[in-house]
Design an enzyme around this catalytic site. Structure first.
Site, mmCIF file in Angstrom:
data_model
loop_
_atom_site.group_PDB
_atom_site.id
_atom_site.type_symbol
_atom_site.label_atom_id
_atom_site.label_comp_id
_atom_site.label_asym_id
_atom_site.label_seq_id
_atom_site.Cartn_x
_atom_site.Cartn_y
_atom_site.Cartn_z
ATOM 1 N N ALA A 21 -21.420 28.146 5.356
ATOM 2 C CA ALA A 21 -22.070 28.302 6.661
ATOM 3 C C ALA A 21 -22.529 26.948 7.166
ATOM 4 C CB ALA A 21 -23.257 29.251 6.526
ATOM 5 N N CYS A 22 -22.860 26.915 8.462
ATOM 6 C CA CYS A 22 -23.402 25.703 9.079
ATOM 7 C C CYS A 22 -24.594 25.226 8.236
ATOM 8 C CB CYS A 22 -23.867 26.064 10.487
ATOM 9 S SG CYS A 22 -24.794 24.770 11.318
ATOM 10 N N PRO A 23 -24.753 23.921 8.021
ATOM 11 C CA PRO A 23 -23.959 22.808 8.552
ATOM 12 C C PRO A 23 -22.832 22.354 7.638
ATOM 13 C CG PRO A 23 -25.906 21.919 7.548
ATOM 14 C CD PRO A 23 -25.954 23.400 7.312
ATOM 15 N N GLY A 24 -22.425 23.221 6.697
ATOM 16 C CA GLY A 24 -21.367 22.856 5.768
ATOM 17 C C GLY A 24 -20.103 22.337 6.426
ATOM 18 N N ASP A 48 -17.488 30.136 10.524
ATOM 19 C CA ASP A 48 -18.862 30.129 11.019
ATOM 20 C C ASP A 48 -18.871 29.932 12.533
ATOM 21 O OD1 ASP A 48 -21.326 28.063 11.681
ATOM 22 O OD2 ASP A 48 -21.904 29.664 10.314
#
Lengths: 83, 136
Positions: A21-24, A48
């Protein structure tokens, strides 16, 4: 570029960030760009929804060329050209 | 950017780490001054263990919070800090007093991400010179 042109692009690097998920995905894109040379193409895959806006904005802000996004089933592909 | 990181709770550390990740993606220089409760979270025997951290808001929902982080595959907060240091110029300083409150006397008492132990004067100077200041 239209969807067909994007789908037919041959990229220099493909980043699969669908599992995070963000910020991945943003961090993954940032790391991948460091491995590429100017003019090379990159694809970031993500599931995402926030990434759909986040990565193109980040790319443009950093001077890279955002080429477009292709929707797939359950995820999408963002294409960009490294500055 | 200068972050005065007072909090040592898992929810606020996670939030701080996500902000830090965004800043690092933007190539921002970031200085983090770890204060009070935050200092405890950076101790070597605490940092990697979410069970040792409380939750500032809705503490009764901590298990749900942790389960959601796992389900969404969000990195542990300390790993976001680590990644940010690899991607941008990020410095992490622990306030000397805060460290001592939790038994951290030297840099080696904290995780290897900590660059040094400093006094409040450096924090204030950093805040004065920064374009963006956050208190978390």
């Amino acid at each position: 570029m239209d969807q067909e042109e994007l789908k037919n692009l041959v990229v220099n690097k493909s980043v699969d960030a669908r599992a995070v998920a963000c910020p991945g995905p943003l961090l993954a894109a940032k790391k991948a760009v460091r491995e590429l040379e100017s003019g090379q193409l990159m694809e970031i895959m993500s599931a995402d929804s926030a990434t759909k806006r986040d990565v193109p904005k980040w790319a443009q802000k950093k001077g890279h060329e955002y080429l477009g996004t292709v929707e797939e089933s359950g995820f999408f592909r963002i294409y960009m050209k490294v500055k | 950017m200068t972050i005065a990181l007072f909090s040592g709770s898992i929810d606020k550390l996670t939030g701080a780490s996500i902000i830090l990740a965004g800043a690092a993606a933007d190539d921002m220089d970031v200085e983090i001054y770890v204060l009070m409760q935050g200092a405890r979270a950076f101790l070597k025997d605490v940092a990697g263990d979410p069970e040792k951290l409380g939750m500032a808001e809705n503490p009764e929902l901590k298990e749900e919070f942790l389960a959601s982080l796992e389900r969404l595959k969000v990195m542990p907060w300390i790993e976001f800090f680590r990644e940010a240091k690899e991607l941008a110029d990020v410095k992490i300083y622990v306030c000397g007093l805060a460290g001592k409150m939790w038994g951290g006397e030297e840099v080696s008492d904290f995780v290897d991400l900590v660059d040094d132990i400093v006094g409040i004067g450096e924090c204030i100077t950093s805040l004065e010179e920064s374009d963006i200041h956050l208190f978390i």
